[in-house]
Design an enzyme around this catalytic site. Structure first.
Site, PDB file in Angstrom:
ATOM      1  N   MET A  30     -54.175 -14.726  13.832  1.00 28.37           N
ATOM      2  CA  MET A  30     -54.898 -15.940  14.238  1.00 28.37           C
ATOM      3  C   MET A  30     -56.285 -15.591  14.779  1.00 28.37           C
ATOM      4  O   MET A  30     -56.936 -16.415  15.428  1.00 28.37           O
ATOM      5  CB  MET A  30     -54.102 -16.703  15.289  1.00 28.37           C
ATOM      6  N   LEU A  33     -59.452 -10.752  17.359  1.00 25.60           N
ATOM      7  CA  LEU A  33     -58.706  -9.524  17.090  1.00 25.60           C
ATOM      8  C   LEU A  33     -58.939  -8.445  18.147  1.00 25.60           C
ATOM      9  O   LEU A  33     -60.002  -8.364  18.743  1.00 25.60           O
ATOM     10  CB  LEU A  33     -59.087  -8.989  15.706  1.00 25.60           C
ATOM     11  N   HIS A  34     -57.914  -7.635  18.329  1.00 25.09           N
ATOM     12  CA  HIS A  34     -57.980  -6.492  19.251  1.00 25.09           C
ATOM     13  C   HIS A  34     -57.273  -5.315  18.581  1.00 25.09           C
ATOM     14  O   HIS A  34     -56.867  -5.407  17.413  1.00 25.09           O
ATOM     15  CB  HIS A  34     -57.356  -6.862  20.602  1.00 25.09           C
ATOM     16  N   HIS A  37     -53.959  -5.910  16.607  1.00 23.89           N
ATOM     17  CA  HIS A  37     -54.126  -6.373  15.226  1.00 23.89           C
ATOM     18  C   HIS A  37     -54.610  -5.222  14.340  1.00 23.89           C
ATOM     19  O   HIS A  37     -54.146  -5.040  13.217  1.00 23.89           O
ATOM     20  CB  HIS A  37     -55.169  -7.493  15.159  1.00 23.89           C
ATOM     21  N   LYS A 149     -44.765  -6.831  19.158  1.00 20.46           N
ATOM     22  CA  LYS A 149     -45.153  -7.659  20.311  1.00 20.46           C
ATOM     23  C   LYS A 149     -44.479  -9.030  20.193  1.00 20.46           C
ATOM     24  O   LYS A 149     -44.003  -9.589  21.177  1.00 20.46           O
ATOM     25  CB  LYS A 149     -46.671  -7.796  20.306  1.00 20.46           C
ATOM     26  N   ASP A 150     -44.465  -9.585  18.970  1.00 15.80           N
ATOM     27  CA  ASP A 150     -43.801 -10.868  18.723  1.00 15.80           C
ATOM     28  C   ASP A 150     -42.481 -10.557  18.023  1.00 15.80           C
ATOM     29  O   ASP A 150     -42.317 -10.774  16.819  1.00 15.80           O
ATOM     30  CB  ASP A 150     -44.702 -11.753  17.862  1.00 15.80           C
ATOM     31  N   GLN A 153     -40.510 -13.282  16.198  1.00 19.39           N
ATOM     32  CA  GLN A 153     -41.208 -13.634  14.954  1.00 19.39           C
ATOM     33  C   GLN A 153     -40.918 -12.593  13.864  1.00 19.39           C
ATOM     34  O   GLN A 153     -40.641 -12.934  12.712  1.00 19.39           O
ATOM     35  CB  GLN A 153     -42.712 -13.704  15.235  1.00 19.39           C
ATOM     36  N   LYS A 184     -51.543  -5.858  24.682  1.00 17.08           N
ATOM     37  CA  LYS A 184     -52.761  -6.537  24.242  1.00 17.08           C
ATOM     38  C   LYS A 184     -52.400  -7.878  23.620  1.00 17.08           C
ATOM     39  O   LYS A 184     -51.423  -7.976  22.879  1.00 17.08           O
ATOM     40  CB  LYS A 184     -53.515  -5.680  23.222  1.00 17.08           C
TER      41      LYS A 184
END
Ligand code: AMP
Length: 286
Positions: A30, A33-34, A37, A149-150, A153, A184
């Protein structure tokens, strides 16, 4: 790096690559970005001949009281990160390119979406499954990369790919953290200075949970209670849940085993943050 805004442009480019016999990796995001990603994009760059990243704030995965309008965006900066990470094409569509106004077809998933974040975010995973299915149909990747992290999902996408026979390999990538341990997240930008300090309670609690598990703890209730006590030591933190679930079904378990998931969602002020670990993954260093 090619910047594509239409579905047709993406299809045409991917067709060319496939005609040359090249493999394609996809990293849905989405934006804002960091390094988390970027780690997915680098993994794709290593494992596939060509990498497509999407930057799309997907309106149908946000609830009515969630942060769709304030979600942070900075496409120019995103492009720098993607270029450095070896992305060959970014897909950055308008909402109208992805969804007709009379959209009425969705991809929904039972059971796995009913626990953890799904319990409080009605319709969230329906929105995620729908947009990811569309991206899979548009890009037709060989592999797609998602962050642990997700974690819910990730489990949901793996199940959806199995159930709907997408024939795409789903690669789960480790959580990338700040030097002090905070996972992050694009949403970390919402935190005030005090909240940023308070947010460390998530990774500290994860670390403590991993230490207990490393010491042989396998009882979910005891682990959850210890983690809740730790979270309660931070006055700015309001835990939404701490759960121990089966790593593939996302259903609560009384005793856990390798591959199961210990996950939490915690509000720090108005910001909802998540963190987790899979039992058996290396402990985080903080
Ligand atoms: P988002 O832009 O938040 O939808 O995230 C896009 C992808 O990046 C998802 O697969 C996330 O799990 C992944 N991601 C986000 N933050 C991190 C992180 N800190 N470490 C690893 N992956 C991440």
């Amino acid at each position: 790096m090619i910047i594509a805004t239409t579905i047709d442009e993406v299809r045409k480019q991917v067709r060319e690559w496939k005609n040359e016999g090249l493999t394609v990796g996809l990293c849905p995001t989405m934006g804002f970005l960091h390094e988390g990603h970027a780690s997915l994009m680098k993994a794709s760059h290593e494992q596939c001949d060509r990498t497509v990243a999407s930057v799309f704030v997907n309106p149908i995965q946000f609830g009515p009281n969630e942060d769709l309008d304030t979600y942070p965006r900075d496409f120019e900066h995103d492009c720098k990160i993607m270029e450095e990470a070896g992305v060959d094409m970014v897909f950055h569509p308008e909402v109208s390119e992805m969804y007709e106004e009379d959209l009425c077809t969705y991809v929904d998933i039972d059971v796995l979406s009913e626990t953890l974040c799904g319990a409080s975010r009605a319709g969230h995973f329906r929105g995620v499954c729908t947009v990811v299915s569309k991206l899979f149909n548009i890009v037709t990747p060989d592999k797609a990369f998602f962050g642990k992290k997700d974690a819910q999902q990730l489990a949901i996408i793996k199940r959806m790919v199995r159930d709907l026979s997408f024939g795409i390999e789903i690669v789960g990538c480790p959580i990338v953290r700040e030097a002090d341990g905070l996972a992050k997240s694009s949403r970390n930008t919402y935190l005030s200075e005090d909240e940023r300090k308070a947010a460390l309670i998530l990774s500290k609690t994860i670390r403590m949970g991993q230490t207990l598990v490393g010491g042989g703890e396998r009882d979910s209730l005891r682990l959850r209670e210890a983690m809740m006590v730790k979270l309660a030591s931070e006055p700015l933190a309001s835990p939404e849940y701490v759960e121990v679930v089966d790593g593939s079904t996302m259903q609560p378990v009384e005793t856990f085993k390798e591959g199961d998931l210990v996950a939490m969602a915690v509000r720090i002020g108005d910001t909802r943050l998540i963190d987790n670990f899979f039992v058996g993954d290396p402990a985080i260093e903080i």
